[in-house]
Design an enzyme around this catalytic site. Structure first.
Site, PDB file in Angstrom:
ATOM      1  CG  HIS A 108      -2.072   0.941   1.073  1.00 20.93           C
ATOM      2  ND1 HIS A 108      -1.995   2.269   1.386  1.00 20.93           N
ATOM      3  CD2 HIS A 108      -3.323   0.733   0.579  1.00 20.93           C
ATOM      4  CE1 HIS A 108      -3.156   2.846   1.114  1.00 20.93           C
ATOM      5  NE2 HIS A 108      -3.977   1.940   0.613  1.00 20.93           N
ATOM      6  CG  ASP A 159      -8.682  -4.644  -2.621  1.00 20.01           C
ATOM      7  OD1 ASP A 159      -9.872  -4.548  -2.288  1.00 20.01           O
ATOM      8  OD2 ASP A 159      -8.060  -3.746  -3.209  1.00 20.01           O
TER       9      ASP A 159
HETATM   10  N1  CMC Z   1       4.258  -7.420  -4.758  1.00 25.32           N
HETATM   11  C1  CMC Z   1       5.606  -7.352  -4.908  1.00 25.32           C
HETATM   12  N2  CMC Z   1       6.329  -6.219  -4.749  1.00 25.32           N
HETATM   13  C2  CMC Z   1       5.669  -5.107  -4.434  1.00 25.32           C
HETATM   14  C3  CMC Z   1       4.271  -5.092  -4.249  1.00 25.32           C
HETATM   15  C4  CMC Z   1       3.570  -6.305  -4.424  1.00 25.32           C
HETATM   16  N3  CMC Z   1       2.223  -6.357  -4.272  1.00 25.32           N
HETATM   17  N4  CMC Z   1       3.871  -3.850  -3.939  1.00 25.32           N
HETATM   18  C5  CMC Z   1       4.981  -3.094  -3.918  1.00 25.32           C
HETATM   19  N5  CMC Z   1       6.070  -3.851  -4.213  1.00 25.32           N
HETATM   20  C6  CMC Z   1       7.475  -3.416  -4.232  1.00 25.32           C
HETATM   21  C7  CMC Z   1       7.793  -2.706  -5.548  1.00 25.32           C
HETATM   22  O1  CMC Z   1       8.257  -3.605  -6.524  1.00 25.32           O
HETATM   23  C8  CMC Z   1       8.863  -1.734  -5.100  1.00 25.32           C
HETATM   24  O2  CMC Z   1      10.068  -2.458  -4.944  1.00 25.32           O
HETATM   25  P1  CMC Z   1      11.512  -1.747  -5.197  1.00 25.32           P
HETATM   26  O3  CMC Z   1      11.538  -0.547  -4.300  1.00 25.32           O
HETATM   27  O4  CMC Z   1      12.504  -2.817  -4.798  1.00 25.32           O
HETATM   28  O5  CMC Z   1      11.544  -1.392  -6.650  1.00 25.32           O
HETATM   29  C9  CMC Z   1       8.397  -1.313  -3.694  1.00 25.32           C
HETATM   30  O6  CMC Z   1       7.640  -2.434  -3.212  1.00 25.32           O
HETATM   31  C10 CMC Z   1       7.537  -0.073  -3.669  1.00 25.32           C
HETATM   32  O7  CMC Z   1       6.481  -0.271  -4.588  1.00 25.32           O
HETATM   33  P2  CMC Z   1       5.783   0.910  -5.380  1.00 25.32           P
HETATM   34  O8  CMC Z   1       5.080   0.371  -6.560  1.00 25.32           O
HETATM   35  O9  CMC Z   1       6.763   2.030  -5.599  1.00 25.32           O
HETATM   36  O10 CMC Z   1       4.735   1.401  -4.281  1.00 25.32           O
HETATM   37  P3  CMC Z   1       3.468   2.259  -4.556  1.00 25.32           P
HETATM   38  O11 CMC Z   1       3.179   2.975  -3.307  1.00 25.32           O
HETATM   39  O12 CMC Z   1       3.640   3.071  -5.792  1.00 25.32           O
HETATM   40  O13 CMC Z   1       2.321   1.172  -4.885  1.00 25.32           O
HETATM   41  C11 CMC Z   1       0.544  -0.336  -4.656  1.00 25.32           C
HETATM   42  C12 CMC Z   1       1.334   0.794  -3.997  1.00 25.32           C
HETATM   43  C13 CMC Z   1      -0.688  -0.641  -3.817  1.00 25.32           C
HETATM   44  C14 CMC Z   1       0.076   0.113  -6.066  1.00 25.32           C
HETATM   45  C15 CMC Z   1       1.442  -1.591  -4.783  1.00 25.32           C
HETATM   46  O14 CMC Z   1       1.807  -2.039  -3.491  1.00 25.32           O
HETATM   47  C16 CMC Z   1       0.783  -2.716  -5.580  1.00 25.32           C
HETATM   48  O15 CMC Z   1       0.876  -2.734  -6.802  1.00 25.32           O
HETATM   49  N6  CMC Z   1       0.086  -3.688  -4.880  1.00 25.32           N
HETATM   50  C17 CMC Z   1      -0.665  -4.720  -5.557  1.00 25.32           C
HETATM   51  C18 CMC Z   1      -2.006  -4.180  -6.027  1.00 25.32           C
HETATM   52  C19 CMC Z   1      -2.970  -4.008  -4.857  1.00 25.32           C
HETATM   53  O16 CMC Z   1      -3.130  -4.881  -4.024  1.00 25.32           O
HETATM   54  N7  CMC Z   1      -3.677  -2.855  -4.864  1.00 25.32           N
HETATM   55  C20 CMC Z   1      -4.705  -2.566  -3.858  1.00 25.32           C
HETATM   56  C21 CMC Z   1      -4.309  -1.442  -2.948  1.00 25.32           C
HETATM   57  S1  CMC Z   1      -5.421  -1.324  -1.528  1.00 25.32           S
HETATM   58  C22 CMC Z   1      -6.955  -0.919  -2.215  1.00 25.32           C
HETATM   59  C23 CMC Z   1      -7.020   0.496  -2.603  1.00 25.32           C
HETATM   60  O17 CMC Z   1      -7.246   1.344  -1.714  1.00 25.32           O
HETATM   61  O18 CMC Z   1      -6.838   0.805  -3.786  1.00 25.32           O
END
Ligand code: CMC
Length: 425
Positions: free
Chosen positions: A303, A360
């Site tokens: 998140h 989720d």
């Molecule tokens: N699986 C594997 N690695 C992950 C994941 C994941 N689900 N989420 C983040 N990471 C890693 C990412 O690869 C990155 O690694 P590094 O720094 O080594 O390159 C690091 O963690 C930071 O990730 P980010 O994409 O920069 O973080 P963000 O804040 O931009 O993204 C997120 C947040 C929710 C989009 C992401 O965690 C994700 O894609 N999760 C899976 C989709 C998901 O479950 N979404 C629902 C969110 S809750 C419901 C809502 O309110 O929308």
């Protein structure tokens, strides 16, 4: 004493005020930055950017806190109804008995959908995704209910949205199955009514079960608001152009559809099913999620704000266990989810990246147990998020300094060069 930050740029110093929120959060107010220095700030994904002051929802991602209008979400999930929580978010205070009765009457009065809308639903291609349909049909509400000029008309439109979108979602499901529509009933609660409109048929009358209604209530309360996420910011941004309420909410629905946002609940079930049936198991999924060359991510994990266990996920997991137990249901995906969670939480990659289950991760299993088809999961999220979107739109509209949202950019394309006619290229 008012705090400031001093910025030094090309030998000149400017003082920027620090704004402090009621929970002690601090932000640098950069509204004078460009005028005084020519600089803008650059923050892709708005990771460090506050877009507004808001009194609706407080969250602290490090401590795992979520409160609506100051009330912990745990208390609302335990004691409140979805209707009461919606009232709280939109109006800023818990309703007294008269206010709640008045709100219920308004919701009932506006719960029917114009019959002409049925034709639109009937003519969507069969394979249409329910989120695409919902987004366009909410936008279409403006054509059916155009009165949006006075404060009273806007108040009615906000209630109308809550009441009608619930009916529209059930209607869409019934039409997709070729079934007779079931009308809303004033004797049922908000959650009961939705379940009855979805699942009642002339052949098999729907049996309203307390546990199922409770699970839906909790699911909707947990999704009711989450401050400035992607869909809510879309509602505020689109709304800032002074479009009508329906158009602003429709943009929120479109944003929520994405798999990184609300679409994750559908993606989680698809991932768990793939793990269960596709071979390789949950360990392979963990390895893939860690592999930077593989675009796969563990859906329902991670998140932007929570760097600890999502407080909503804790409640959802408990609700999931209770619902399956009381319905005596065994869902093989729950075992897969629990093993996956256990393995991920003890894996160094997930520990180092502060990745925990989000709301989720378990919500899809709850929705499956309720009987909701997988492609409608994100619609269920949208129904829950409606009060939050409405409250956020209303708060921005009532702000005397409501400005059209217009970020800037740093251009990094070609510098000027002369047009070359096609024969000379
Ligand atoms: N699986 C594997 N690695 C992950 C994941 C994941 N689900 N989420 C983040 N990471 C890693 C990412 O690869 C990155 O690694 P590094 O720094 O080594 O390159 C690091 O963690 C930071 O990730 P980010 O994409 O920069 O973080 P963000 O804040 O931009 O993204 C997120 C947040 C929710 C989009 C992401 O965690 C994700 O894609 N999760 C899976 C989709 C998901 O479950 N979404 C629902 C969110 S809750 C419901 C809502 O309110 O929308």
């Amino acid at each position: 004493m008012n705090k400031t930050v001093t910025l030094t740029y090309e030998g000149k110093q400017i003082e920027l005020p620090v704004v402090t929120g009621s929970e002690g959060e601090e932000a640098i107010d950069i509204s004078r930055l460009r005028a005084e220095t020519g600089l803008i700030t650059l923050d892709p994904g708005y990771v460090n950017t506050g877009s507004c002051l808001s009194a609706i929802t407080f969250m602290n991602g490090e401590k795992g806190i979520l409160r609506y209008r100051g009330i912990p979400v745990e208390q609302l999930a335990e004691h409140s109804s979805f209707k009461e929580t919606a009232y709280l978010l939109i109006n800023g205070h818990l309703p007294n008995r008269d206010e709640l009765t008045q709100f219920s009457v308004m919701l009932n009065d506006h719960s029917l959908v114009h019959t002409d809308m049925k034709a639109f639903y009937q003519n969507y291609p069969r394979a249409s995704h329910p989120m695409g349909i919902l987004s366009s049909m909410v936008n279409a509400l403006r054509s059916f209910y155009p009165a949006l000029d006075t404060e009273e008309q806007i108040d009615i439109a906000m209630t109308r949205l809550l009441a009608k979108v619930r009916t529209m979602a059930a209607m869409s499901y019934k039409i997709s199955r070729g079934h007779e529509l079931v009308l809303p009933r004033p004797d049922l609660t908000f959650c009961e009514n939705f379940l009855n409109m979805m699942f009642d048929t002339p052949v098999t009358p729907y049996e309203i079960k307390r546990e199922v209604v409770n699970a839906l209530r909790v699911f909707w309360i947990l999704h009711a608001d989450h401050e400035q996420n992607c869909s809510t910011s879309s509602v505020r941004m689109v709304g800032s152009a002074r479009v009508n309420l329906y158009a602003a909410i429709s943009s929120g629905i479109a944003a929520l559809w994405g798999p990184l946002h609300g679409g994750a609940n559908q993606a989680v079930i698809e991932m768990l099913t793939e793990i269960q049936t596709g071979g390789g198991g949950y360990k392979k999924a963990i390895e893939r999620a860690k592999d930077k060359k593989d675009p796969f991510r563990l859906m329902g994990f991670g998140h932007r704000v929570y760097k600890t266990y999502d407080p909503r996920a804790k409640i959802m997991k408990k609700t999931c266990d209770e619902l399956l137990e009381s319905l005596r249901l065994e869902d093989p995906l729950l075992d897969v989810a629990k093993k996956l969670e256990e393995t991920a939480l003890s894996d160094q990659y997930f520990i180092d990246h502060n990745l925990y289950p989000n709301v989720d991760f378990y919500s899809g299993i709850v929705l499956r147990a309720i009987g909701i088809p997988t492609n409608m999961f994100t619609v269920m999220f949208a129904l829950g998020r409606l009060p939050g979107w409405i409250a956020q739109w209303k708060e921005s509209k009532d702000d005397p300094n409501w400005k059209i949202a217009r970020p800037r950019q740093i251009y990094n394309g070609e510098t000027e060069y002369a047009y070359v006619p096609i024969h000379a290229r």
